[in-house]
Each structure stands twice: as structure tokens, then as C-alpha cells.
Design a protein around this motif. Structure first.
Motif, PDB file in Angstrom:
ATOM      1  N   UNK A   1      -3.195 -15.293  -1.547  1.00 27.31           N
ATOM      2  CA  UNK A   1      -2.515 -16.578  -1.716  1.00 27.31           C
ATOM      3  C   UNK A   1      -3.361 -17.756  -1.255  1.00 27.31           C
ATOM      4  N   UNK A   2      -4.398 -17.511  -0.452  1.00 26.10           N
ATOM      5  CA  UNK A   2      -5.300 -18.600  -0.070  1.00 26.10           C
ATOM      6  C   UNK A   2      -6.462 -18.716  -1.056  1.00 26.10           C
ATOM      7  N   UNK A   3      -6.522 -17.781  -2.013  1.00 25.34           N
ATOM      8  CA  UNK A   3      -7.671 -17.715  -2.928  1.00 25.34           C
ATOM      9  C   UNK A   3      -7.288 -17.966  -4.379  1.00 25.34           C
ATOM     10  N   UNK A   4      -6.123 -18.553  -4.622  1.00 29.74           N
ATOM     11  CA  UNK A   4      -5.663 -18.884  -5.971  1.00 29.74           C
ATOM     12  C   UNK A   4      -5.540 -17.653  -6.863  1.00 29.74           C
ATOM     13  N   UNK A   5      -5.101 -16.545  -6.280  1.00 30.14           N
ATOM     14  CA  UNK A   5      -4.971 -15.305  -7.030  1.00 30.14           C
ATOM     15  C   UNK A   5      -3.493 -14.995  -7.278  1.00 30.14           C
ATOM     16  N   UNK A   6      -3.072 -14.837  -8.527  1.00 33.94           N
ATOM     17  CA  UNK A   6      -1.696 -14.426  -8.785  1.00 33.94           C
ATOM     18  C   UNK A   6      -1.422 -13.056  -8.156  1.00 33.94           C
ATOM     19  N   UNK A   7      -0.321 -12.921  -7.458  1.00 32.02           N
ATOM     20  CA  UNK A   7       0.020 -11.670  -6.784  1.00 32.02           C
ATOM     21  C   UNK A   7       0.891 -10.822  -7.710  1.00 32.02           C
ATOM     22  N   UNK A   8       0.455  -9.587  -7.930  1.00 32.96           N
ATOM     23  CA  UNK A   8       1.180  -8.676  -8.815  1.00 32.96           C
ATOM     24  C   UNK A   8       2.156  -7.840  -7.989  1.00 32.96           C
ATOM     25  N   UNK A   9       3.383  -7.770  -8.461  1.00 31.76           N
ATOM     26  CA  UNK A   9       4.409  -7.010  -7.759  1.00 31.76           C
ATOM     27  C   UNK A   9       4.770  -5.753  -8.543  1.00 31.76           C
ATOM     28  N   UNK A  10       5.612  -4.933  -7.941  1.00 33.07           N
ATOM     29  CA  UNK A  10       6.174  -3.775  -8.616  1.00 33.07           C
ATOM     30  C   UNK A  10       7.689  -3.921  -8.575  1.00 33.07           C
ATOM     31  N   UNK A  11       8.413  -2.806  -8.644  1.00 33.18           N
ATOM     32  CA  UNK A  11       9.874  -2.873  -8.550  1.00 33.18           C
ATOM     33  C   UNK A  11      10.340  -2.657  -7.118  1.00 33.18           C
ATOM     34  N   UNK A  12       9.393  -2.435  -6.210  1.00 33.00           N
ATOM     35  CA  UNK A  12       9.655  -2.277  -4.784  1.00 33.00           C
ATOM     36  C   UNK A  12       8.364  -2.693  -4.108  1.00 33.00           C
ATOM     37  N   UNK A  13       8.366  -2.801  -2.787  1.00 29.05           N
ATOM     38  CA  UNK A  13       7.098  -3.088  -2.122  1.00 29.05           C
ATOM     39  C   UNK A  13       6.116  -1.960  -2.406  1.00 29.05           C
ATOM     40  N   UNK A  14       4.834  -2.307  -2.519  1.00 29.43           N
ATOM     41  CA  UNK A  14       3.826  -1.343  -2.969  1.00 29.43           C
ATOM     42  C   UNK A  14       3.419  -0.400  -1.837  1.00 29.43           C
ATOM     43  N   UNK A  15       4.366   0.428  -1.417  1.00 30.38           N
ATOM     44  CA  UNK A  15       4.164   1.329  -0.290  1.00 30.38           C
ATOM     45  C   UNK A  15       4.336   2.776  -0.725  1.00 30.38           C
ATOM     46  N   UNK A  16       3.640   3.651  -0.014  1.00 30.36           N
ATOM     47  CA  UNK A  16       3.789   5.080  -0.265  1.00 30.36           C
ATOM     48  C   UNK A  16       3.768   5.801   1.078  1.00 30.36           C
ATOM     49  N   UNK A  17       4.488   6.911   1.163  1.00 30.86           N
ATOM     50  CA  UNK A  17       4.653   7.569   2.455  1.00 30.86           C
ATOM     51  C   UNK A  17       4.215   9.026   2.432  1.00 30.86           C
ATOM     52  N   UNK A  18       3.569   9.426   3.522  1.00 28.59           N
ATOM     53  CA  UNK A  18       3.122  10.796   3.696  1.00 28.59           C
ATOM     54  C   UNK A  18       2.038  10.837   4.749  1.00 28.59           C
ATOM     55  N   UNK A  19       1.808  11.996   5.302  1.00 34.12           N
ATOM     56  CA  UNK A  19       0.780  12.153   6.332  1.00 34.12           C
ATOM     57  C   UNK A  19      -0.485  12.782   5.779  1.00 34.12           C
ATOM     58  N   UNK A  20      -0.384  13.344   4.575  1.00 30.52           N
ATOM     59  CA  UNK A  20      -1.526  13.913   3.871  1.00 30.52           C
ATOM     60  C   UNK A  20      -1.390  13.568   2.394  1.00 30.52           C
ATOM     61  N   UNK A  21      -2.489  13.704   1.672  1.00 27.48           N
ATOM     62  CA  UNK A  21      -2.443  13.437   0.236  1.00 27.48           C
ATOM     63  C   UNK A  21      -1.455  14.362  -0.460  1.00 27.48           C
ATOM     64  N   UNK A  22      -1.330  15.586   0.049  1.00 27.69           N
ATOM     65  CA  UNK A  22      -0.385  16.539  -0.539  1.00 27.69           C
ATOM     66  C   UNK A  22       1.062  16.099  -0.313  1.00 27.69           C
ATOM     67  N   UNK A  23       1.335  15.539   0.867  1.00 30.99           N
ATOM     68  CA  UNK A  23       2.692  15.069   1.143  1.00 30.99           C
ATOM     69  C   UNK A  23       3.080  13.882   0.263  1.00 30.99           C
ATOM     70  N   UNK A  24       2.096  13.111  -0.162  1.00 34.09           N
ATOM     71  CA  UNK A  24       2.374  11.963  -1.029  1.00 34.09           C
ATOM     72  C   UNK A  24       3.107  12.399  -2.295  1.00 34.09           C
ATOM     73  N   UNK A  25       2.827  13.606  -2.759  1.00 38.07           N
ATOM     74  CA  UNK A  25       3.461  14.092  -3.985  1.00 38.07           C
ATOM     75  C   UNK A  25       4.974  14.160  -3.850  1.00 38.07           C
ATOM     76  N   UNK A  26       5.473  14.259  -2.606  1.00 37.92           N
ATOM     77  CA  UNK A  26       6.910  14.314  -2.396  1.00 37.92           C
ATOM     78  C   UNK A  26       7.574  12.935  -2.473  1.00 37.92           C
ATOM     79  N   UNK A  27       6.772  11.880  -2.353  1.00 41.64           N
ATOM     80  CA  UNK A  27       7.334  10.527  -2.417  1.00 41.64           C
ATOM     81  C   UNK A  27       7.401  10.090  -3.876  1.00 41.64           C
ATOM     82  N   UNK A  28       8.379  10.608  -4.579  1.00 39.09           N
ATOM     83  CA  UNK A  28       8.497  10.329  -6.008  1.00 39.09           C
ATOM     84  C   UNK A  28       8.723   8.840  -6.289  1.00 39.09           C
TER      85      UNK A  28
END
Length: 212
Positions: A141-168
Motif C-alpha cells: 500500500x505504500x508502493x502503489x500496488x493494487x492488493x489482491x484478495x481472496x474469499x477469506x484472508x490468505x492464510x493456511x494452517x498446518x505444522x508440516x506440508x503434509x498437514x496442509x493437505x487437511x486444510x481444505x
């Protein structure tokens, strides 16, 4: 069209990378080139306010920051991803971005970020993602860049890459982010084809602080 995705995690194939891979794969399905840039596992310090970039047009510390800036000149959009450490975005990525954005456009070099869409992606075991989301978005926002959003905050949860698969839902959020990025890039491309130019800088811009 090309989007550069930055993996700001010390783990090249960890949770953050898995989230970025989902974004990159969906971008590719939409016909957009996508490349993931890993900042590495070594500590990256922030800007030391030496002013050297005003003379060189790049950071005086010649490392991943200058390497990525050269790539950024040829990108149309960006996604910066980081894990959450103590409820803030990983320090190495913030140091990387401090120097990258501060050195940008110095000493007559082109501004490689202005008017290009950008998004932040955060991974965490449990909490701290929204505070970290704010950390990264401020660079845009200080660099004149349009911010792209999703349908929720762009967050993902898990403690390993394998656990990420459970965060559908998290993975679906990444895919929606990629589709929104594609849409915005196409809108910008259509505007450019129609002769719509980026807004000009205010010629009377004056930098002030709170004591003068």
C-alpha cells in the motif's frame, strides 16, 4: 503475463511453499506463468539506512534481494509468502522486503513494483496469521500496488506440508486468490490496450514529518 511468488520460509518445501504451489498451479491453469523464488535458509538482515542505494540503484548488500529485483522487473504481479513466527511474519522475509522495496526506483532505476498487483500469503500452525498479513500488505500500500484478495484472508494452517493437505478451506482460498490475481491482471492488460495509463505522481508532493 507472469507472477513471481516469493517463499519467505527457511524451509524450501515447507508449509508456505505448499500454499504458494497451490496458487502457482491455479495461475498456470488460468494461462499465467508463475515462478516461485526461495529467499534461502540463511538469516537476511533489514535495511541499515546507509543510503548506498541512492547512488547504486540497488542494495549495497548484494544477495537475494538484488537477485530478485532483477526478476521482478519482468513480472506483472507478486505473491509474498511467509510462515508466522511469534505472531508476525518471518523476520527474514521482512528484512528481505525492507531492503527490496527501499532500494526500488533509486538512482534513476525503474520502479518495478508500482501499479502491479500483489498479495500476501501466511502459513501457521495455529494463530498470528492476520497480524502477519498486515505486516506484508503495508509494503504494497505504500508502493502503489493494487492488493489482491481472496474469499477469506490468505492464510493456511498446518505444522508440516503434509498437514496442509487437511486444510481444505485454506487451499481453496489459495486457488481463489490465484483466480482473482488472474482477473486483475487481465483487467490491467485490457485497460492498457484501451490506452488507459497509470496515474501520474503528484508534482507538488512534499515529504513532511511531525516536527516541521
Amino acid at each position: 503475463m507472469k507472477v513471481s511468488l516469493v517463499n519467505g520460509s527457511p524451509h524450501k518445501h515447507g508449509c508456505t511453499n505448499r500454499a504458494l504451489e497451490e496458487v502457482a498451479r491455479t495461475l498456470a491453469e488460468q494461462g499465467v506463468d508463475a515462478e516461485i523464488f526461495w529467499i534461502g535458509a540463511k538469516p537476511i538482515g533489514g535495511c541499515v539506512a546507509c543510503g548506498g542505494c541512492n547512488k547504486l540503484g540497488r542494495c549495497v548488500f548484494d544477495d537475494q534481494v538484488n537477485e530478485f529485483r532483477q526478476l521482478a522487473a519482468h513480472a506483472d504481479g507478486f505473491v509474498f509468502g511467509a510462515p508466522v513466527h511469534y505472531a508476525h511474519a518471518a523476520g527474514s522475509l521482512l528484512g528481505f522486503m525492507d531492503r527490496l522495496f527501499y532500494a526500488n526506483g533509486r538512482a534513476g532505476q525503474p520502479n518495478v513494483f508500482a501499479h502491479k498487483p500483489a498479495a500476501a500469503v501466511l502459513s501457521a500452525r495455529r494463530a498470528g496469521t492476520t497480524a502477519s498479513f498486515d505486516d506484508i500488505n503495508k509494503f504494497f500500500t505504500i508502493s502503489q500496488m493494487p492488493v489482491v484478495s481472496s474469499r477469506y484472508w490468505n492464510n493456511i494452517h498446518g505444522n508440516t506440508a503434509e498437514e496442509i493437505e487437511q486444510d481444505k478451506e485454506g487451499l481453496a482460498t489459495m486457488r481463489m486468490l490465484a483466480r482473482n490475481m488472474t482477473w486483475m491482471l487481465r483487467c490491467i492488460e485490457a485497460g492498457r490496450a484501451a490506452g488507459i495509463e497509470p496515474p501520474a505522481m503528484d508534482p507538488d508532493m512534499e515529504f513532511t514529518n511531525f516536527i516541521r
